[in-house]
Write an enzyme that holds these catalytic residues in place. Structure first.
Site, PDB file in Angstrom:
ATOM      1  N   PHE A 124       0.861  -1.172   0.000  1.00 49.00           N
ATOM      2  CA  PHE A 124       0.000   0.000   0.000  1.00 49.00           C
ATOM      3  C   PHE A 124       0.902   1.228   0.000  1.00 49.00           C
ATOM      4  CE2 PHE A 124      -4.593   0.897   1.373  1.00 49.00           C
ATOM      5  CZ  PHE A 124      -5.126   0.093   0.391  1.00 49.00           C
ATOM      6  N   GLN A 238      -7.429  14.760   3.453  1.00 46.41           N
ATOM      7  CA  GLN A 238      -6.741  13.940   2.458  1.00 46.41           C
ATOM      8  C   GLN A 238      -7.549  13.865   1.163  1.00 46.41           C
ATOM      9  OE1 GLN A 238      -6.337   9.388   2.512  1.00 46.41           O
ATOM     10  NE2 GLN A 238      -4.344  10.087   3.248  1.00 46.41           N
ATOM     11  N   HIS A 240      -7.691  11.747  -1.999  1.00 49.80           N
ATOM     12  CA  HIS A 240      -7.234  10.483  -2.567  1.00 49.80           C
ATOM     13  C   HIS A 240      -6.929  10.706  -4.044  1.00 49.80           C
ATOM     14  CE1 HIS A 240      -7.118   6.257  -3.680  1.00 49.80           C
ATOM     15  NE2 HIS A 240      -7.190   5.933  -2.402  1.00 49.80           N
ATOM     16  N   LEU A 254     -14.585   6.267  -4.874  1.00 45.71           N
ATOM     17  CA  LEU A 254     -13.207   5.804  -4.782  1.00 45.71           C
ATOM     18  C   LEU A 254     -12.883   4.700  -5.772  1.00 45.71           C
ATOM     19  CD1 LEU A 254     -10.765   6.490  -3.025  1.00 45.71           C
ATOM     20  CD2 LEU A 254     -11.352   4.527  -1.597  1.00 45.71           C
ATOM     21  N   GLU A 257      -7.047   2.184  -3.679  1.00 44.59           N
ATOM     22  CA  GLU A 257      -5.589   2.169  -3.757  1.00 44.59           C
ATOM     23  C   GLU A 257      -5.056   0.772  -4.036  1.00 44.59           C
ATOM     24  OE1 GLU A 257      -2.026   3.473  -0.732  1.00 44.59           O
ATOM     25  OE2 GLU A 257      -3.661   4.859  -1.126  1.00 44.59           O
ATOM     26  N   ARG A 288      -0.265   9.497  -0.529  1.00 40.14           N
ATOM     27  CA  ARG A 288      -1.454   9.941  -1.254  1.00 40.14           C
ATOM     28  C   ARG A 288      -1.397  11.419  -1.606  1.00 40.14           C
ATOM     29  NH1 ARG A 288      -6.301   6.634   1.926  1.00 40.14           N
ATOM     30  NH2 ARG A 288      -5.855   4.632   0.955  1.00 40.14           N
ATOM     31  N   HIS A 352     -11.260  12.567   0.458  1.00 42.22           N
ATOM     32  CA  HIS A 352     -11.437  11.184   0.878  1.00 42.22           C
ATOM     33  C   HIS A 352     -11.456  10.969   2.388  1.00 42.22           C
ATOM     34  CE1 HIS A 352     -11.236   6.866   0.868  1.00 42.22           C
ATOM     35  NE2 HIS A 352     -10.022   6.831   1.366  1.00 42.22           N
ATOM     36  N   ARG A 387      -2.952  10.649   6.162  1.00 42.04           N
ATOM     37  CA  ARG A 387      -3.180   9.286   6.653  1.00 42.04           C
ATOM     38  C   ARG A 387      -2.479   8.260   5.777  1.00 42.04           C
ATOM     39  NH1 ARG A 387      -6.638   5.262   5.335  1.00 42.04           N
ATOM     40  NH2 ARG A 387      -8.051   6.554   4.079  1.00 42.04           N
TER      41      ARG A 387
END
Length: 581
Positions: A124, A238, A240, A254, A257, A288, A352, A387
């Site tokens: 990730f 954040q 995304h 979304l 990821e 991100r 996000h 995050r």
């Protein structure tokens, strides 16, 4: 409009506002310890925003990379948060994550497995090792199903389609809440010895968001603020990198990821794999904020698609592998006529996740108001300025357990304070007044203007002039909201939106004020007039309620990580993206 029907009064030991993973895990801990609790949700039970979290949940299990350890997980979390995280929160999260994951496994969640049967883990963004456990690309849905089933076996009571409008605070202590049943319109008062806010974030304040339009509207933050609790780090929102562009009704939803975690590549409209320019080592799996700003820059410089987007391509992977690892993405894009095993997805950044929120003591979940707790995305501290992907789901279960345990251990020592009937009548009268209001501006009009304002003036790239313009426009919206045209009963979407506007305006102001105060770029907060990170700004910004809707801004220094975590930070672990090539 007629006055409201008689007020329903409900008594419980612990009231939990929010029926997602954070609220459910708190309720499970309480129920296992014999504490009476009640879980409230704005939607049907099980239909919480948690189900939209797709890619995975972090824990340093070392299934594939045995050299991983909790201190490195903490180091990655601090680095992604640009060192303004709450040190206690980060270390509790990373230490306890493996235990919570094994607990979920024992409760029956269907994690993907390695060939030898251990829990599989994937790459990730910005993680040094493969530590993200997953259930295909529907991890949040699987987590919710597991928690709902566990809560049902414990007979945890719940109320669905219930909207909380106000907390009742008496002499500095939370004694309950007031809301209304969204199906019947009946006002409801809840008498409780402890109240837990677990009602999510506030990314629906932005024009393009991965949230549903009627979720994550800042309800939790506004409830706490009006009750006298400070909000912190609200400037950190954040974005995304990969949200859908079409169909129009799904814009911003979304694109997990996990697509990039499984090797997906980003291209601009000219066919360039542009992350080579911005992050040649970590490429698409950089943080991100880095990837989102890169996409924004490509679009601003004219290398985006006609929809101001870029292309995300996983088609170089084997078809069967894509179907196994990304089944939901395959299905969702197939509905648009796009076969992701053969062609790219069109994506653009989307609001996000909210790193900022309610201040709590993470060892207890307690806020500054006695008897009032908060858990999950509505809080602040774990994630700092940005995050780490995969940390949101694990935050809910780690701190849900901690908060539930603390309440269970201390509840019997708290004297019961009866619910103030005068306050209940005052809040219900305010509901009646809002429902009957005959003004000039509809709630929907205010919400549309606010979302455009926040995207344009507090979005991915910010500067002083734009933020000041945003604050000025917000003040105009706040004035317009005093002249709302509702004329609808409590069972209507119009009335729900009118209540949402109350929360959204408060939360938006804290974001704008925090962003204006922080004269640097750090994590998800990027200012074009202050493009560099300033060591002097390794601090947190608090929006402090002053009563009657006012707020002050205060600044305080962050705590340092512990020695073991600092050593892991100094070791400078980093993902080698090219393992995926």
């Amino acid at each position: 409009m007629a006055t409201s029907p008689p007020i329903e009064t409900v008594t419980t030991d612990v009231l939990i506002i929010g029926a997602g993973a954070a609220g459910l895990r708190t309720s499970i801990e309480l129920a296992e310890k014999g504490i009476d609790c009640l879980v409230l949700g704005k939607r049907d039970h099980g239909d919480a925003h948690t189900i939209w979290a797709a890619g995975g949940i972090n824990a340093s299990l070392g299934s594939l990379d045995p050299e991983d350890r909790w201190e490195i997980h903490a180091a990655d979390t601090f680095n992604e948060g640009h060192l303004v995280n709450d040190a206690t929160a980060v270390e509790l999260l990373c230490q306890r994550a493996p235990e919570r994951i094994r607990e979920l496994d024992a409760w029956g969640i269907d994690f993907n497995r390695t060939d030898d049967g251990t829990i599989n883990q994937r790459y990730f963004g910005a993680q040094s090792f493969r530590r993200t456990c997953f259930v295909g690309d529907r991890t949040g849905k699987a987590l919710m199903e597991t928690l709902v089933q566990k809560a049902m076996t414990l007979n945890v009571p719940y109320r669905q389609n219930l909207y909380i409008t106000d907390l009742v605070v008496d002499d500095g202590r939370a004694t309950g809440a007031v809301g209304f049943d969204m199906e019947t319109g009946r006002p409801v008062a809840f008498d409780a010895d402890a109240v837990v806010i677990a009602a999510g974030g506030h990314t629906s304040l932005f024009r393009r968001s991965s949230s549903r339009p009627d979720e994550n509207t800042g309800d939790a933050q506004a409830l706490a603020f009006r009750a006298g609790v400070s909000l912190r780090d609200m400037e950190f929102v954040q974005f995304h990198p990969t949200g859908k562009v079409h169909p129009e009704e799904e814009a911003g939803h979304l694109v997990t990821e996990a697509v990039r975690g499984e090797g997906g590549r980003l291209y601009n409209a000219e066919g360039e794999r542009f992350m080579e320019r911005y992050s040649p080592n970590q490429m698409e799996l950089d943080a991100r904020d880095v990837v989102a700003r890169a996409i924004e820059q490509e679009v601003r410089e004219g290398r985006g698609t006609e929809n101001d987007a870029v292309l995300l391509d996983i088609s170089h992977r084997d078809d069967a592998y894509i179907h196994e690892r990304l089944p939901r993405m395959v299905e969702e894009f197939a509905e648009q006529g796009v076969d992701i095993t053969k062609e790219p997805m069109e994506v653009a950044p989307t609001a996000h996740y909210a790193m900022g929120g309610i201040e709590v003591n993470f060892e207890t979940g307690q806020t500054a108001v006695d008897g009032l707790y908060a858990v999950g995305e509505c809080t602040t501290g774990v994630h700092g300025a940005n995050r780490l992907g995969g940390n949101s789901l694990v935050e809910t279960i780690v701190f849900g357990q901690i908060t539930g345990q603390h309440i269970a251990e201390t509840l019997s020592t708290r004297p019961h304070t009866p619910l103030s009937e005068a306050q209940v009548r005052e809040y219900v009268a305010a509901q009646d007044h809002l429902a009957a209001s005959e003004g000039t501006h509809t709630p929907e009009e205010i919400m549309t203007h606010l979302r455009n304002l926040m995207w344009d003036h507090a979005g991915i790239l910010r500067n002083e002039d734009s933020l000041l313009t945003g604050l000025h426009q917000l003040q105009q919206l706040q004035e317009a909201a005093r002249d709302l045209d509702v004329q609808a009963d409590r069972t209507t979407l119009r009335y729900e939106n009118a209540q949402n506007v109350r929360s959204m305006l408060i939360t938006a102001e804290t974001i704008l004020r925090g962003a204006l105060e922080r004269t640097e770029s750090r994590g998800a907060h990027a200012r074009t007039d202050y493009p560099d990170k300033d060591p002097a700004w390794k601090q947190n910004i608090r929006c402090v309620p002053t009563g009657n809707g006012g707020m002050d801004v205060a600044i305080h220094a962050v705590d340092a990580p512990s020695a073991p975590v600092q050593r892991a930070i100094d070791e400078e672990h980093e993902l080698d993206y090219h393992h995926l090539e």
